[in-house]
Enzyme design. Structure first.
Site, mmCIF file in Angstrom:
data_model
loop_
_atom_site.group_PDB
_atom_site.id
_atom_site.type_symbol
_atom_site.label_atom_id
_atom_site.label_comp_id
_atom_site.label_asym_id
_atom_site.label_seq_id
_atom_site.Cartn_x
_atom_site.Cartn_y
_atom_site.Cartn_z
ATOM 1 N N ARG A 15 0.822 -1.209 0.000
ATOM 2 C CA ARG A 15 0.000 0.000 0.000
ATOM 3 C C ARG A 15 0.850 1.251 0.000
ATOM 4 N NH1 ARG A 15 -3.927 1.985 4.926
ATOM 5 N NH2 ARG A 15 -2.068 3.067 5.602
ATOM 6 N N CYS B 75 -0.072 5.364 0.908
ATOM 7 C CA CYS B 75 -1.130 6.225 1.449
ATOM 8 C C CYS B 75 -0.557 7.625 1.566
ATOM 9 C CB CYS B 75 -1.608 5.711 2.808
ATOM 10 S SG CYS B 75 -3.040 6.614 3.456
#
Length: 122
Positions: free
Chosen positions: A100, A102
Site C-alpha cells: 500500500r 497512502c
C-alpha cells in the site's frame, strides 16, 4: 482486455471505466465514498472510509473476486491527520495486508476525505 462495470459501485464521473481486467490483473479506478444507491457521501473520515471500502468490495465482487485477491492499494487522504482513523476502517476489509501507498493530497473529487485504488489478481 475486459471492461468491468457494476451498478453496485459509483459510476465513473469522467471519461474512464470503473475497472479493467487484463492478463489476470484487475486494475480499479479510485473509489470515492459515494453511495451508489443514493449518490450521497457520508460525513466524517470513518464513514467515508467504510463506504470507499464497500465500493472496492463491489468492484471485486463484480469480477468474481474478494479482498484476499488485492495485491496493492493506493490510498489518498484529504488530511493526513485522518491516517489513524482511516487505517482502523481499512484494516477491517484488507485483512490480507496488501502492499500500500497512502498519501495526503490537496483535493479529492466531490470534496471527499478519502479515495482507494486497488490492484488485484483476477
Amino acid at each position: 482486455m475486459q471492461t468491468l462495470s457494476t451498478p453496485n459501485a459509483p459510476a465513473a464521473i469522467g471519461p474512464y471505466s470503473q475497472a479493467k481486467i487484463i492478463n489476470g490483473l484487475l486494475f480499479a479506478s479510485g473509489q470515492i465514498p459515494v453511495d451508489p444507491a443514493t449518490g450521497t457521501i457520508p460525513e466524517g473520515i470513518a464513514a467515508q472510509a467504510e463506504q470507499a471500502c464497500k465500493n472496492c468490495g463491489e468492484l471485486l465482487k463484480a469480477a468474481g473476486l474478494d479482498f484476499s485477491r488485492v495485491i496493492k492499494t493506493t490510498c489518498f487522504l484529504a488530511d493526513i491527520a485522518d491516517f489513524a482513523a482511516f487505517n482502523e476502517v481499512y484494516a477491517k476489509y484488507f485483512i490480507s495486508k496488501p502492499a500500500r501507498s497512502c498519501v495526503a493530497v490537496r483535493d479529492i473529487p466531490k470534496g471527499c476525505l478519502c479515495e482507494i485504488e486497488i490492484l488485484a489478481l483476477a
